[in-house]
Scaffold this motif. Structure first.
Motif, PDB file in Angstrom:
ATOM      1  N   SER A 194       2.519   1.641  -3.404  1.00  0.00           N
ATOM      2  CA  SER A 194       1.517   2.017  -4.411  1.00  0.00           C
ATOM      3  C   SER A 194       1.174   3.495  -4.330  1.00  0.00           C
ATOM      4  O   SER A 194       0.914   4.147  -5.354  1.00  0.00           O
ATOM      5  CB  SER A 194       0.237   1.188  -4.216  1.00  0.00           C
ATOM      6  OG  SER A 194       0.480  -0.192  -4.322  1.00  0.00           O
ATOM      7  N   MET A 195       1.177   4.031  -3.114  1.00  0.00           N
ATOM      8  CA  MET A 195       0.781   5.426  -2.897  1.00  0.00           C
ATOM      9  C   MET A 195       1.919   6.414  -3.128  1.00  0.00           C
ATOM     10  O   MET A 195       1.658   7.619  -3.284  1.00  0.00           O
ATOM     11  CB  MET A 195       0.249   5.597  -1.476  1.00  0.00           C
ATOM     12  CG  MET A 195      -1.143   5.010  -1.253  1.00  0.00           C
ATOM     13  SD  MET A 195      -2.425   5.839  -2.233  1.00  0.00           S
ATOM     14  CE  MET A 195      -2.367   7.492  -1.527  1.00  0.00           C
ATOM     15  N   TYR A 238       0.836  -1.211   0.000  1.00  0.00           N
ATOM     16  CA  TYR A 238       0.000   0.000   0.000  1.00  0.00           C
ATOM     17  C   TYR A 238       0.867   1.256   0.000  1.00  0.00           C
ATOM     18  O   TYR A 238       0.645   2.177  -0.786  1.00  0.00           O
ATOM     19  CB  TYR A 238      -0.921  -0.011   1.212  1.00  0.00           C
ATOM     20  CG  TYR A 238      -1.638   1.299   1.439  1.00  0.00           C
ATOM     21  CD1 TYR A 238      -2.779   1.620   0.709  1.00  0.00           C
ATOM     22  CD2 TYR A 238      -1.156   2.225   2.363  1.00  0.00           C
ATOM     23  CE1 TYR A 238      -3.427   2.839   0.905  1.00  0.00           C
ATOM     24  CE2 TYR A 238      -1.791   3.433   2.569  1.00  0.00           C
ATOM     25  CZ  TYR A 238      -2.929   3.737   1.831  1.00  0.00           C
ATOM     26  OH  TYR A 238      -3.556   4.943   2.024  1.00  0.00           O
ATOM     27  N   VAL A 248      -8.176   3.344  -9.494  1.00  0.00           N
ATOM     28  CA  VAL A 248      -7.336   2.269  -8.970  1.00  0.00           C
ATOM     29  C   VAL A 248      -7.231   1.188 -10.046  1.00  0.00           C
ATOM     30  O   VAL A 248      -8.241   0.709 -10.561  1.00  0.00           O
ATOM     31  CB  VAL A 248      -7.920   1.690  -7.676  1.00  0.00           C
ATOM     32  CG1 VAL A 248      -7.135   0.461  -7.232  1.00  0.00           C
ATOM     33  CG2 VAL A 248      -7.916   2.755  -6.579  1.00  0.00           C
ATOM     34  N   LEU A 266      -1.744  -1.008  -8.283  1.00  0.00           N
ATOM     35  CA  LEU A 266      -1.279  -1.911  -7.239  1.00  0.00           C
ATOM     36  C   LEU A 266       0.202  -2.217  -7.406  1.00  0.00           C
ATOM     37  O   LEU A 266       0.651  -2.563  -8.503  1.00  0.00           O
ATOM     38  CB  LEU A 266      -2.090  -3.213  -7.341  1.00  0.00           C
ATOM     39  CG  LEU A 266      -1.606  -4.421  -6.556  1.00  0.00           C
ATOM     40  CD1 LEU A 266      -1.918  -4.239  -5.080  1.00  0.00           C
ATOM     41  CD2 LEU A 266      -2.268  -5.695  -7.097  1.00  0.00           C
ATOM     42  N   ARG A 299      -7.886  -0.637   0.275  1.00  0.00           N
ATOM     43  CA  ARG A 299      -7.340   0.546   0.944  1.00  0.00           C
ATOM     44  C   ARG A 299      -7.031   1.655  -0.054  1.00  0.00           C
ATOM     45  O   ARG A 299      -7.264   2.838   0.223  1.00  0.00           O
ATOM     46  CB  ARG A 299      -6.090   0.159   1.738  1.00  0.00           C
ATOM     47  CG  ARG A 299      -6.397  -0.675   2.976  1.00  0.00           C
ATOM     48  CD  ARG A 299      -5.132  -1.213   3.623  1.00  0.00           C
ATOM     49  NE  ARG A 299      -4.268  -0.151   4.140  1.00  0.00           N
ATOM     50  CZ  ARG A 299      -3.096  -0.378   4.725  1.00  0.00           C
ATOM     51  NH1 ARG A 299      -2.653  -1.629   4.853  1.00  0.00           N
ATOM     52  NH2 ARG A 299      -2.368   0.623   5.180  1.00  0.00           N
ATOM     53  N   LEU A 300      -6.489   1.281  -1.206  1.00  0.00           N
ATOM     54  CA  LEU A 300      -6.200   2.289  -2.232  1.00  0.00           C
ATOM     55  C   LEU A 300      -7.482   2.979  -2.682  1.00  0.00           C
ATOM     56  O   LEU A 300      -7.535   4.208  -2.807  1.00  0.00           O
ATOM     57  CB  LEU A 300      -5.505   1.643  -3.425  1.00  0.00           C
ATOM     58  CG  LEU A 300      -4.085   1.129  -3.203  1.00  0.00           C
ATOM     59  CD1 LEU A 300      -3.591   0.379  -4.437  1.00  0.00           C
ATOM     60  CD2 LEU A 300      -3.127   2.279  -2.867  1.00  0.00           C
ATOM     61  N   ARG A 301      -8.515   2.187  -2.933  1.00  0.00           N
ATOM     62  CA  ARG A 301      -9.784   2.755  -3.392  1.00  0.00           C
ATOM     63  C   ARG A 301     -10.353   3.715  -2.352  1.00  0.00           C
ATOM     64  O   ARG A 301     -10.856   4.799  -2.690  1.00  0.00           O
ATOM     65  CB  ARG A 301     -10.748   1.611  -3.677  1.00  0.00           C
ATOM     66  CG  ARG A 301     -12.107   2.037  -4.197  1.00  0.00           C
ATOM     67  CD  ARG A 301     -12.059   2.401  -5.677  1.00  0.00           C
ATOM     68  NE  ARG A 301     -13.391   2.687  -6.151  1.00  0.00           N
ATOM     69  CZ  ARG A 301     -14.241   1.769  -6.627  1.00  0.00           C
ATOM     70  NH1 ARG A 301     -13.865   0.501  -6.690  1.00  0.00           N
ATOM     71  NH2 ARG A 301     -15.429   2.107  -7.033  1.00  0.00           N
ATOM     72  N   VAL A 347      -3.715   5.032  -9.938  1.00  0.00           N
ATOM     73  CA  VAL A 347      -2.863   4.434  -8.898  1.00  0.00           C
ATOM     74  C   VAL A 347      -2.912   2.932  -9.099  1.00  0.00           C
ATOM     75  O   VAL A 347      -3.987   2.318  -9.001  1.00  0.00           O
ATOM     76  CB  VAL A 347      -3.356   4.806  -7.483  1.00  0.00           C
ATOM     77  CG1 VAL A 347      -2.554   4.059  -6.426  1.00  0.00           C
ATOM     78  CG2 VAL A 347      -3.261   6.309  -7.261  1.00  0.00           C
ATOM     79  N   THR A 401      -8.672   5.384  -0.097  1.00  0.00           N
ATOM     80  CA  THR A 401      -7.811   6.549   0.096  1.00  0.00           C
ATOM     81  C   THR A 401      -7.934   7.549  -1.040  1.00  0.00           C
ATOM     82  O   THR A 401      -8.084   8.755  -0.803  1.00  0.00           O
ATOM     83  CB  THR A 401      -6.340   6.113   0.229  1.00  0.00           C
ATOM     84  OG1 THR A 401      -6.207   5.230   1.347  1.00  0.00           O
ATOM     85  CG2 THR A 401      -5.432   7.321   0.434  1.00  0.00           C
ATOM     86  N   VAL A 402      -7.861   7.093  -2.277  1.00  0.00           N
ATOM     87  CA  VAL A 402      -7.819   8.038  -3.398  1.00  0.00           C
ATOM     88  C   VAL A 402      -9.202   8.523  -3.802  1.00  0.00           C
ATOM     89  O   VAL A 402      -9.334   9.571  -4.452  1.00  0.00           O
ATOM     90  CB  VAL A 402      -7.078   7.453  -4.616  1.00  0.00           C
ATOM     91  CG1 VAL A 402      -5.663   7.063  -4.232  1.00  0.00           C
ATOM     92  CG2 VAL A 402      -7.817   6.264  -5.210  1.00  0.00           C
TER      93      VAL A 402
END
Length: 350
Positions: free
Chosen positions: A57-58, A54, A138, A71, A127-129, A69, A131-132
């Motif tokens: 990726s960020m 994570y 994503v 993975l 988590r990415l979805r 973004v 957050t952004v």
């Protein structure tokens, strides 16, 4: 919450500008990544520990705000879930401990259950979805059956792919069994990624460019199509991208696999590629990653040229391969900045 620019463009909707991201945008050209790699030298730990994956990726999103973004993972990540162990060694690349070269080895393989063997992937995508949000799309990704087969039969990267080609021409039945196994497992993996939060997915058949057109039609394209067909059965509205390195000779063939977007390397002119592809197929990529060793003015001029030539197409601005190690970070930023401002420069032309 409105859909992101990249997702709208990937679906073929009208957008204010082409979205922009970079393949391998998280990685060795970034100091923050190299610092983290020094603390965690194992690639598999970096990609399979959800907190580390994570964070990596960020990193480019926090630094440059690309429109996508992706993975942080590897195309070989699902292999252990099928019973194939691997490692990735710095400066040596992937290493398969026990290459698959016999029917008995094939028979011992397991069908992939992603939720069971790859829960960290689902966690990171979710988590990415979260957050952004609507700031970026994503992206998930997988390796295509031919490329996975090339790795697991060769046992490592190769310059001529002699071992897997020997299997193709001497034991085609065994290779077809392996390719079909990978197609079904990879489709399951893509469905899992989409269910976990991936909004757009990309399939890398990195080594399909090593095949002649007739062998591409036999050993690569049918299994690319099977993956896409299986995914579209359950997720018909998720855009699918296909990338092949060295694809100039098979572009028309790629268009018959059911993908929504073809990601171009830099060995074909964007205008020529668009002329060769059906209008409903989108395009991505095409900018030589070596250009990012040039000046900001050169980068901007090439971005402008690429966008001009893709005019009227569903288009995602990207590199024609992954960003190269040693690329100055400020030049990665310059590429993304040039992409985000391209319509300000070209508005009078469109």
């Amino acid at each position: 919450m409105s859909d992101t620019l990249l997702l709208r463009a990937a679906r073929g909707e009208s957008v204010e500008r082409p979205p922009v991201w970079m393949m391998r945008q998280a990685g060795r050209y970034m100091k923050t990544y190299r610092d983290l790699r020094d603390r965690y030298p194992s690639f598999r730990e970096r990609s399979e520990n959800p907190d580390l994956s994570y964070e990596i990726s960020m990193q480019p999103f926090e630094a440059f705000q690309p429109d996508g973004v992706i993975l942080f993972s590897d195309i070989l990540t699902p292999l252990p879930g099928m019973g194939i162990d691997f490692d990735i060694l710095e400066n040596k690349g992937p290493q398969i401990g026990d290459p698959i070269r016999s029917i008995s080895q094939f028979s011992a393989l397991r069908h992939l259950n992603p939720a069971e063997s790859l829960p960290f992937v689902g966690e990171v995508l979710g988590r990415l979805r979260q957050t952004v949000g609507n700031q970026a799309a994503v992206l998930g990704f997988v390796g295509a059956p031919w490329t996975l087969a090339a790795y697991v039969v060769e046992g490592k990267s190769s310059k001529n792919y002699a071992v897997v080609k020997a299997m193709a021409f001497c034991e085609p039945e065994l290779l077809h069994k392996l390719l079909n196994h990978f197609a079904e497992s990879i489709a399951s993996y893509l469905r899992y990624q989409i269910d976990s939060g991936a909004q757009v997915v990309q399939m890398f058949d990195s080594w399909a460019g090593q095949l002649s057109p007739i062998d591409y039609d036999t050993f690569a394209a049918p299994y690319q199509k099977k993956v896409i067909d299986l995914v579209k059965q359950t997720h018909p509205h998720t855009p699918c991208i296909l990338y092949i390195s060295g694809s100039a000779g098979v572009l028309e063939r790629m268009a018959h696999t059911g993908v929504d977007i073809i990601s171009l390397d830099w060995t074909v002119d964007m205008a020529e590629a668009c002329a060769r592809l059906p209008k409903h197929i989108g395009v991505q990529g095409n900018v030589d990653p070596g250009l990012l060793f040039g000046t900001p003015d050169m980068i901007q001029a090439r971005v402008d040229d690429t966008v001009r030539k893709a005019r009227g197409r569903r288009h995602i601005l990207n590199l024609g391969h992954g960003i190269l190690p040693g690329t100055p970070e400020e030049n990665g930023a310059a590429f993304l900045r040039a992409g985000k401002c391209v319509m300000d420069r070209l508005r009078g032309e469109f």
